[in-house]
Design an enzyme around this catalytic site. Structure first.
Site, mmCIF file in Angstrom:
data_model
loop_
_atom_site.group_PDB
_atom_site.id
_atom_site.type_symbol
_atom_site.label_atom_id
_atom_site.label_comp_id
_atom_site.label_asym_id
_atom_site.label_seq_id
_atom_site.Cartn_x
_atom_site.Cartn_y
_atom_site.Cartn_z
ATOM 1 N N ASP A 62 43.282 40.582 43.106
ATOM 2 C CA ASP A 62 41.966 40.207 43.615
ATOM 3 C C ASP A 62 41.638 38.767 43.247
ATOM 4 O OD1 ASP A 62 39.295 41.155 44.750
ATOM 5 O OD2 ASP A 62 38.666 40.415 42.788
ATOM 6 N N GLU B 230 45.076 37.847 47.003
ATOM 7 C CA GLU B 230 43.954 37.660 47.938
ATOM 8 C C GLU B 230 43.613 36.166 48.006
ATOM 9 O OE1 GLU B 230 39.314 39.028 48.558
ATOM 10 O OE2 GLU B 230 40.068 38.592 46.544
#
Length: 227
Positions: A189, A218
């Site tokens: 993330d 990400e």
């Protein structure tokens, strides 16, 4: 391993808190649910539809939405238990599917042990350098100091990923997840906000443990060229 290892995979992405309609907040008291068992029962149907890889997470114990990690070594009780996650991964592998988990290494929640120690001990905390702390200011939570949050969100406390102790702790987290659950990959993330040298070291570390491990970061806001 070839770099295009996952290039032909068809991925089914599960955000378990939403898919299982979990309670919005963790009370840290309730017995674990059986939601991971329910998700495991869906794997044959997902495989039959042509999917070959599952991305699932976050899974670590958190207070709210999963991205505010409280304990990296504990499955969120709103989802299930360690044994349920082991069974989920084994069933997926028996079906010929890979498992990639969503883990947050950019920041922790405010209830994470290291941040709570900084709250208690301020400059004397052994974890003070795990974060970017400013003792000349006070946070909106009246902590007696301020700190960097994920894109200004102070519920998500950004790590200092140049700190070796922080790095080593997160490497231990990844080692635990690979060795305990035999996961095949990691979805990181907020990778676009993280120190690039840490990401390189994390990737190299993962591949030492499991040579065909896949690392997915990400990256948003059109800053793709640097990656």
């Amino acid at each position: 391993m070839t770099e295009n290892l996952f290039s032909n995979e068809i991925v089914y992405h599960i955000y378990p808190y939403g898919m299982c309609d979990c309670l919005r907040h963790n009370d840290f008291l309730s017995l674990p649910s059986n939601n991971l068992e329910l998700l495991e029962n869906e794997l044959p149907k997902i495989k039959k539809k042509g999917f070959s890889t599952i991305i699932i997470g976050p899974l670590c114990e958190s207070f709210f939405h999963g991205y505010d990690t409280v304990d990296y070594f504990q499955i969120d009780r709103r989802l299930g238990t360690t044994e349920m996650m082991k069974s989920f991964c084994k069933t997926a592998h028996d079906l010929g599917m890979k498992v990639v988990i969503d883990v947050v290494f950019n920041h922790s929640g405010r209830l994470f042990f290291a941040f709570k120690d900084v709250q208690r001990n301020k400059e004397n905390s052994p974890y003070v350098n795990w974060y970017n702390i400013d003792f000349s200011r006070n946070s909106e939570f009246n902590d007696g100091f301020d700190y960097e949050g994920w894109q200004g969100c102070k519920d998500l406390v950004k790590y200092n990923l140049k700190n070796k102790d922080t790095q080593n702790y997160l490497f231990d987290v990844l080692k635990y997840w690979i060795e305990t659950f035999d996961i095949d990959g990691l979805r990181i993330d907020a990778a676009h906000l993280m120190d690039s040298s840490f990401l390189k070291e994390l990737t190299s570390f993962a591949k030492i443990i499991k040579s065909d491990f896949w690392v997915l970061g990400e990256v948003i806001h059109e800053i793709y060229s640097s990656f």
